[in-house]
Design a protein around this motif. Sequence first.
Motif, PDB file in Angstrom:
ATOM      1  N   ALA A 230     -82.709 102.361 -17.323  1.00 39.44           N
ATOM      2  CA  ALA A 230     -83.485 101.191 -16.298  1.00 39.44           C
ATOM      3  C   ALA A 230     -82.947 101.147 -15.127  1.00 39.44           C
ATOM      4  O   ALA A 230     -81.940 101.573 -14.635  1.00 39.44           O
ATOM      5  CB  ALA A 230     -83.023  99.563 -17.111  1.00 39.44           C
ATOM      6  N   LEU A 389     -88.855  97.183 -21.172  1.00 42.14           N
ATOM      7  CA  LEU A 389     -88.836  96.768 -19.803  1.00 42.14           C
ATOM      8  C   LEU A 389     -89.791  95.456 -19.593  1.00 42.14           C
ATOM      9  O   LEU A 389     -89.465  94.807 -18.448  1.00 42.14           O
ATOM     10  CB  LEU A 389     -89.121  97.919 -18.748  1.00 42.14           C
ATOM     11  CG  LEU A 389     -87.985  98.731 -18.355  1.00 42.14           C
ATOM     12  CD1 LEU A 389     -87.167  98.082 -17.328  1.00 42.14           C
ATOM     13  CD2 LEU A 389     -87.177  99.372 -19.385  1.00 42.14           C
ATOM     14  N   ALA A 418     -82.867  94.913 -20.159  1.00 45.02           N
ATOM     15  CA  ALA A 418     -83.658  96.168 -20.505  1.00 45.02           C
ATOM     16  C   ALA A 418     -82.587  97.361 -21.123  1.00 45.02           C
ATOM     17  O   ALA A 418     -82.884  98.154 -21.781  1.00 45.02           O
ATOM     18  CB  ALA A 418     -84.051  96.528 -19.027  1.00 45.02           C
TER      19      ALA A 418
END
Length: 427
Positions: A230, A389, A418
């Motif tokens: 992420a 996400l 995330a």
Amino acid sequence: MMKKTFASRASDSRPLLAMFLFSLMLALLLSACGGAENSGSNNSSSIDFSGTIVIWHGWQGAYLQAKQAIFNEYMRLHPKVKIVLVHQDNIASKAATAVKAGNGPDIIAFTDDNLGSLALGHVVVPLDQYISQDYLNRTYTPAAASALVFNGHVYGVPEAVEAVTLMYNKSLISADQLPKTTNDLLAFEKRYEQAHPGQYGVVWPTEDAYFNAPWFYGFGAQYVTPDGKAHLDTPQALQAMEYIASFRPYLPKQPTYDVVSSLFAEGKAAIIINGPWSYADYASGGKINIGFATLPIVSATGTPARPFVGVKSLWMAKTAKNPALVADLMKFYTNKANQIAMSRADGEIPANSAAADDPAIQQLPAVAGYAAQVKLGVALPNTPYMSALWTPVQNALTAVWNGTQTPAKALSDAQAAATKGIAQISS
């Protein structure tokens, strides 16, 4: 998960197929005359043009009619081939179960954000032997082409694309008044509200991760990369979040999709950032004379805002019985002539780049408007990690919009959430 795109916002209130019957049949005849080149075969003499191809899909109404016409033409050209279209709900999960049991379809038609999970589960399989990445890049728009590649392999072809863009009410604003940069957009919002109390210059769902992707990616950030990392705590992501937050004094306190859509439909907003699924709601019956413009250039980077491009795709299932025939049908279905016919019949945005640039498509304002934006977008990530996400990004946007967290703190928390979600997917 596809956010507010094909499945959830698609509307069958499109132009009736009969209105375009002549152009549809003409295009099909042209594609038929093209022989092996238009069908996309590397060597059509090596293909066994016989047997049944089963396609699982979610098409309905005018969409289904337009596509059925193309498949009917393929069967006319190849009388020993039978194409069976089977409508399915929950395609991904049903396909996984059916393929595991050995009774799945030959082709799965679905949206690109599901490709990674289906590929890793061996529900769909590569087609590199029949469709190369070079072919994808030569034939389809960049985002559409990239959406069909996962872990370096080609899994099928794109049939249609969607992205959000600027839609404006021509009764409220002229083309020369449209903001060209993100700084212009913010200034326009301020001026318009001052000149029209109780109304808004531009609206969009500011707490939605899908609708705010153009700002993040335009500022140079990413939600997630294919390696499972992420990227929400970067300086670029912070710039994007701060830009979104700068609209807080000028937009509704709760700018949900339904709220902002109603504002635009009622003439209380001059511009909305929305996609093709919404066009009929605003334009049917001549309610609003809509114009289109691409999203603004990000002032901080000099690059365009980059929306997610959702890509409707056709993939080959592991249970396909004749891969060469499947690939040939895919290429035929998405060649220039058939893409033009499909778009004219059902209003979808063609993935084929030559079709998107053709005068027959450019004369359709809505299709041409969205097609122009698609060229500047980025494919909706097809990695399964993307599913981790959506919620963290939305939670961060909500916290910032409500003023309960600073952009930096919200993104830091989102990054942690995330990363945790990605780890769970990887385990």
